[in-house]
Motif scaffolding. Structure first.
Motif, PDB file in Angstrom:
ATOM      1  N   ALA A  43       0.827  -1.210   0.000  1.00  0.00           N
ATOM      2  CA  ALA A  43       0.000   0.000   0.000  1.00  0.00           C
ATOM      3  C   ALA A  43       0.861   1.259   0.000  1.00  0.00           C
ATOM      4  O   ALA A  43       0.407   2.326  -0.426  1.00  0.00           O
ATOM      5  N   ASN A  44       2.102   1.128   0.437  1.00  0.00           N
ATOM      6  CA  ASN A  44       3.024   2.269   0.450  1.00  0.00           C
ATOM      7  C   ASN A  44       3.727   2.474  -0.889  1.00  0.00           C
ATOM      8  O   ASN A  44       4.532   3.404  -1.015  1.00  0.00           O
ATOM      9  N   TYR A  45       3.443   1.618  -1.863  1.00  0.00           N
ATOM     10  CA  TYR A  45       4.066   1.695  -3.187  1.00  0.00           C
ATOM     11  C   TYR A  45       2.999   1.619  -4.279  1.00  0.00           C
ATOM     12  O   TYR A  45       3.032   0.732  -5.137  1.00  0.00           O
ATOM     13  N   PRO A  46       2.045   2.539  -4.266  1.00  0.00           N
ATOM     14  CA  PRO A  46       0.969   2.470  -5.256  1.00  0.00           C
ATOM     15  C   PRO A  46       1.493   2.695  -6.673  1.00  0.00           C
ATOM     16  O   PRO A  46       2.474   3.416  -6.884  1.00  0.00           O
ATOM     17  N   ALA A  47       0.835   2.044  -7.606  1.00  0.00           N
ATOM     18  CA  ALA A  47       1.173   2.196  -9.024  1.00  0.00           C
ATOM     19  C   ALA A  47      -0.123   2.130  -9.818  1.00  0.00           C
ATOM     20  O   ALA A  47      -1.054   1.431  -9.420  1.00  0.00           O
ATOM     21  N   PRO A  48      -0.175   2.833 -10.947  1.00  0.00           N
ATOM     22  CA  PRO A  48      -1.381   2.743 -11.769  1.00  0.00           C
ATOM     23  C   PRO A  48      -1.525   1.336 -12.346  1.00  0.00           C
ATOM     24  O   PRO A  48      -0.560   0.569 -12.398  1.00  0.00           O
ATOM     25  N   LEU A  49      -2.722   1.010 -12.786  1.00  0.00           N
ATOM     26  CA  LEU A  49      -2.955  -0.244 -13.472  1.00  0.00           C
ATOM     27  C   LEU A  49      -2.008  -0.314 -14.664  1.00  0.00           C
ATOM     28  O   LEU A  49      -1.881   0.655 -15.429  1.00  0.00           O
ATOM     29  N   TYR A  50      -1.293  -1.458 -14.810  1.00  0.00           N
ATOM     30  CA  TYR A  50      -0.327  -1.539 -15.912  1.00  0.00           C
ATOM     31  C   TYR A  50      -1.035  -1.353 -17.249  1.00  0.00           C
ATOM     32  O   TYR A  50      -2.056  -1.970 -17.528  1.00  0.00           O
ATOM     33  N   HIS A  51      -0.432  -0.511 -18.074  1.00  0.00           N
ATOM     34  CA  HIS A  51      -0.949  -0.244 -19.417  1.00  0.00           C
ATOM     35  C   HIS A  51       0.256   0.153 -20.265  1.00  0.00           C
ATOM     36  O   HIS A  51       1.004   1.062 -19.899  1.00  0.00           O
ATOM     37  N   GLY A  52       0.444  -0.523 -21.384  1.00  0.00           N
ATOM     38  CA  GLY A  52       1.588  -0.259 -22.250  1.00  0.00           C
ATOM     39  C   GLY A  52       1.689   1.182 -22.719  1.00  0.00           C
ATOM     40  O   GLY A  52       2.789   1.736 -22.836  1.00  0.00           O
ATOM     41  N   ASP A  53       0.551   1.823 -22.999  1.00  0.00           N
ATOM     42  CA  ASP A  53       0.577   3.229 -23.423  1.00  0.00           C
ATOM     43  C   ASP A  53       1.047   4.124 -22.281  1.00  0.00           C
ATOM     44  O   ASP A  53       1.785   5.088 -22.502  1.00  0.00           O
ATOM     45  N   GLU A  54       0.617   3.806 -21.050  1.00  0.00           N
ATOM     46  CA  GLU A  54       1.066   4.557 -19.862  1.00  0.00           C
ATOM     47  C   GLU A  54       2.576   4.416 -19.704  1.00  0.00           C
ATOM     48  O   GLU A  54       3.291   5.385 -19.451  1.00  0.00           O
ATOM     49  N   GLU A  55       3.072   3.199 -19.883  1.00  0.00           N
ATOM     50  CA  GLU A  55       4.507   2.959 -19.768  1.00  0.00           C
ATOM     51  C   GLU A  55       5.271   3.713 -20.849  1.00  0.00           C
ATOM     52  O   GLU A  55       6.297   4.340 -20.575  1.00  0.00           O
ATOM     53  N   ALA A  56       4.775   3.672 -22.090  1.00  0.00           N
ATOM     54  CA  ALA A  56       5.451   4.362 -23.192  1.00  0.00           C
ATOM     55  C   ALA A  56       5.478   5.876 -22.975  1.00  0.00           C
ATOM     56  O   ALA A  56       6.473   6.539 -23.288  1.00  0.00           O
ATOM     57  N   ALA A  57       4.408   6.412 -22.424  1.00  0.00           N
ATOM     58  CA  ALA A  57       4.317   7.861 -22.233  1.00  0.00           C
ATOM     59  C   ALA A  57       5.103   8.350 -21.020  1.00  0.00           C
ATOM     60  O   ALA A  57       5.674   9.440 -21.048  1.00  0.00           O
ATOM     61  N   HIS A  58       5.140   7.535 -19.939  1.00  0.00           N
ATOM     62  CA  HIS A  58       5.700   8.035 -18.682  1.00  0.00           C
ATOM     63  C   HIS A  58       6.810   7.172 -18.093  1.00  0.00           C
ATOM     64  O   HIS A  58       7.388   7.544 -17.079  1.00  0.00           O
ATOM     65  N   GLY A  59       7.075   6.011 -18.683  1.00  0.00           N
ATOM     66  CA  GLY A  59       8.071   5.117 -18.107  1.00  0.00           C
ATOM     67  C   GLY A  59       7.529   4.416 -16.866  1.00  0.00           C
ATOM     68  O   GLY A  59       6.336   4.452 -16.583  1.00  0.00           O
ATOM     69  N   LEU A  60       8.424   3.799 -16.140  1.00  0.00           N
ATOM     70  CA  LEU A  60       8.020   3.087 -14.929  1.00  0.00           C
ATOM     71  C   LEU A  60       7.748   4.082 -13.809  1.00  0.00           C
ATOM     72  O   LEU A  60       8.502   5.035 -13.637  1.00  0.00           O
ATOM     73  N   PRO A  61       6.680   3.861 -13.042  1.00  0.00           N
ATOM     74  CA  PRO A  61       6.398   4.738 -11.907  1.00  0.00           C
ATOM     75  C   PRO A  61       7.545   4.703 -10.888  1.00  0.00           C
ATOM     76  O   PRO A  61       8.212   3.670 -10.721  1.00  0.00           O
ATOM     77  N   GLU A  62       7.742   5.795 -10.204  1.00  0.00           N
ATOM     78  CA  GLU A  62       8.816   5.897  -9.206  1.00  0.00           C
ATOM     79  C   GLU A  62       8.711   4.800  -8.147  1.00  0.00           C
ATOM     80  O   GLU A  62       9.721   4.219  -7.755  1.00  0.00           O
ATOM     81  N   ASN A  63       7.497   4.514  -7.692  1.00  0.00           N
ATOM     82  CA  ASN A  63       7.339   3.467  -6.680  1.00  0.00           C
ATOM     83  C   ASN A  63       7.769   2.095  -7.198  1.00  0.00           C
ATOM     84  O   ASN A  63       8.270   1.269  -6.438  1.00  0.00           O
ATOM     85  N   ILE A  64       7.582   1.840  -8.469  1.00  0.00           N
ATOM     86  CA  ILE A  64       8.016   0.568  -9.054  1.00  0.00           C
ATOM     87  C   ILE A  64       9.535   0.511  -9.129  1.00  0.00           C
ATOM     88  O   ILE A  64      10.141  -0.529  -8.860  1.00  0.00           O
ATOM     89  N   LEU A  65      10.166   1.618  -9.461  1.00  0.00           N
ATOM     90  CA  LEU A  65      11.631   1.662  -9.470  1.00  0.00           C
ATOM     91  C   LEU A  65      12.181   1.382  -8.068  1.00  0.00           C
ATOM     92  O   LEU A  65      13.179   0.658  -7.915  1.00  0.00           O
ATOM     93  N   ILE A  66      11.520   1.921  -7.056  1.00  0.00           N
ATOM     94  CA  ILE A  66      11.932   1.660  -5.671  1.00  0.00           C
ATOM     95  C   ILE A  66      11.754   0.179  -5.338  1.00  0.00           C
ATOM     96  O   ILE A  66      12.658  -0.445  -4.758  1.00  0.00           O
ATOM     97  N   LEU A  67      10.615  -0.401  -5.709  1.00  0.00           N
ATOM     98  CA  LEU A  67      10.379  -1.830  -5.461  1.00  0.00           C
ATOM     99  C   LEU A  67      11.396  -2.700  -6.188  1.00  0.00           C
ATOM    100  O   LEU A  67      11.907  -3.676  -5.624  1.00  0.00           O
ATOM    101  N   LYS A  68      11.690  -2.357  -7.429  1.00  0.00           N
ATOM    102  CA  LYS A  68      12.680  -3.139  -8.182  1.00  0.00           C
ATOM    103  C   LYS A  68      14.029  -3.127  -7.469  1.00  0.00           C
ATOM    104  O   LYS A  68      14.704  -4.163  -7.383  1.00  0.00           O
ATOM    105  N   GLN A  69      14.422  -1.976  -6.961  1.00  0.00           N
ATOM    106  CA  GLN A  69      15.695  -1.889  -6.247  1.00  0.00           C
ATOM    107  C   GLN A  69      15.651  -2.710  -4.966  1.00  0.00           C
ATOM    108  O   GLN A  69      16.604  -3.411  -4.635  1.00  0.00           O
ATOM    109  N   MET A  70      14.527  -2.645  -4.247  1.00  0.00           N
ATOM    110  CA  MET A  70      14.400  -3.447  -3.022  1.00  0.00           C
ATOM    111  C   MET A  70      14.485  -4.938  -3.334  1.00  0.00           C
ATOM    112  O   MET A  70      15.151  -5.689  -2.617  1.00  0.00           O
TER     113      MET A  70
END
Length: 188
Positions: A43-70
């Motif tokens: 709940a502390n790492y919210p992310a929008p519903l995955y959508h390829g157009d969202e990813e293409a327009a904005h990249g990975l959400p900051e919270n996802i980058l933090i989770l990936k590093q963790m």
């Protein structure tokens, strides 16, 4: 004593989630097994519903980058999941959909590949989430994770925990401790 670092979380964002209780009990079991547990709340790492157009327009959400590093910084994962109509909850599907994507801005990649993982489930019902376990294990295998042998399910989870957060039933607690020990040994 192992130096295995285990990231522990529940596939539920609900404040009073039974699976958050199970994740906390799992983190304590990891510590007893000699590992270093990091308990997080998705709940502390919210992310929008995955959508390829969202990813293409904005990249990975900051919270996802933090989770990936963790995830990259830990040797294994311990996941407590609810069961939604016998299937993996949307929060986990969405989280893993995002985490498995490459980042155009750098950071760790393939963070789930060869990651040892333990799967648990809790439910207020009689089955304890047993139907979701093989489905989540399949999903994790497709992402490159290596599930450890066995799993833990907690039926009637509304009354399954003691005041100190452990499982009230001795057999269930031993099963959780055994699962944690297998994960720490595999990841260490």
């Amino acid at each position: 004593m192992s130096d295995a670092k285990i990231l522990v979380f529940a596939g539920s964002a609900r404040e009073r989630s039974l699976n958050k209780k199970l994740a906390a009990a799992g983190a304590a079991a990891v510590t007893r097994a000699g590992g270093a547990a990091t308990l997080i709340d998705l709940a502390n790492y919210p992310a929008p519903l995955y959508h390829g157009d969202e990813e293409a327009a904005h990249g990975l959400p900051e919270n996802i980058l933090i989770l990936k590093q963790m995830i990259a910084d830990h040797d294994g994962l311990m996941i407590a999941t609810p069961e939604y109509n016998g299937f993996v909850p949307p929060l986990l599907v969405n989280t893993f959909s995002w985490v498995s994507r490459k980042s155009e801005t750098g950071g760790p990649e393939d963070v789930l590949k060869s990651k040892h993982v333990a799967v648990m489930a809790a439910s207020p019902g009689r089955l304890g989430g047993v139907r979701v376990v093989p489905r989540l294990r399949d999903c994790l295998c497709e992402l490159g994770c290596v599930p450890v042998q066995g799993f833990v399910t907690v039926p009637a989870a509304g009354s399954a925990f003691t005041d100190d957060g452990n499982l009230a039933e001795e057999t269930a607690q031993r099963g959780l401790d055994s699962l944690a020990a297998r994960l720490v040994a595999a990841a260490g």
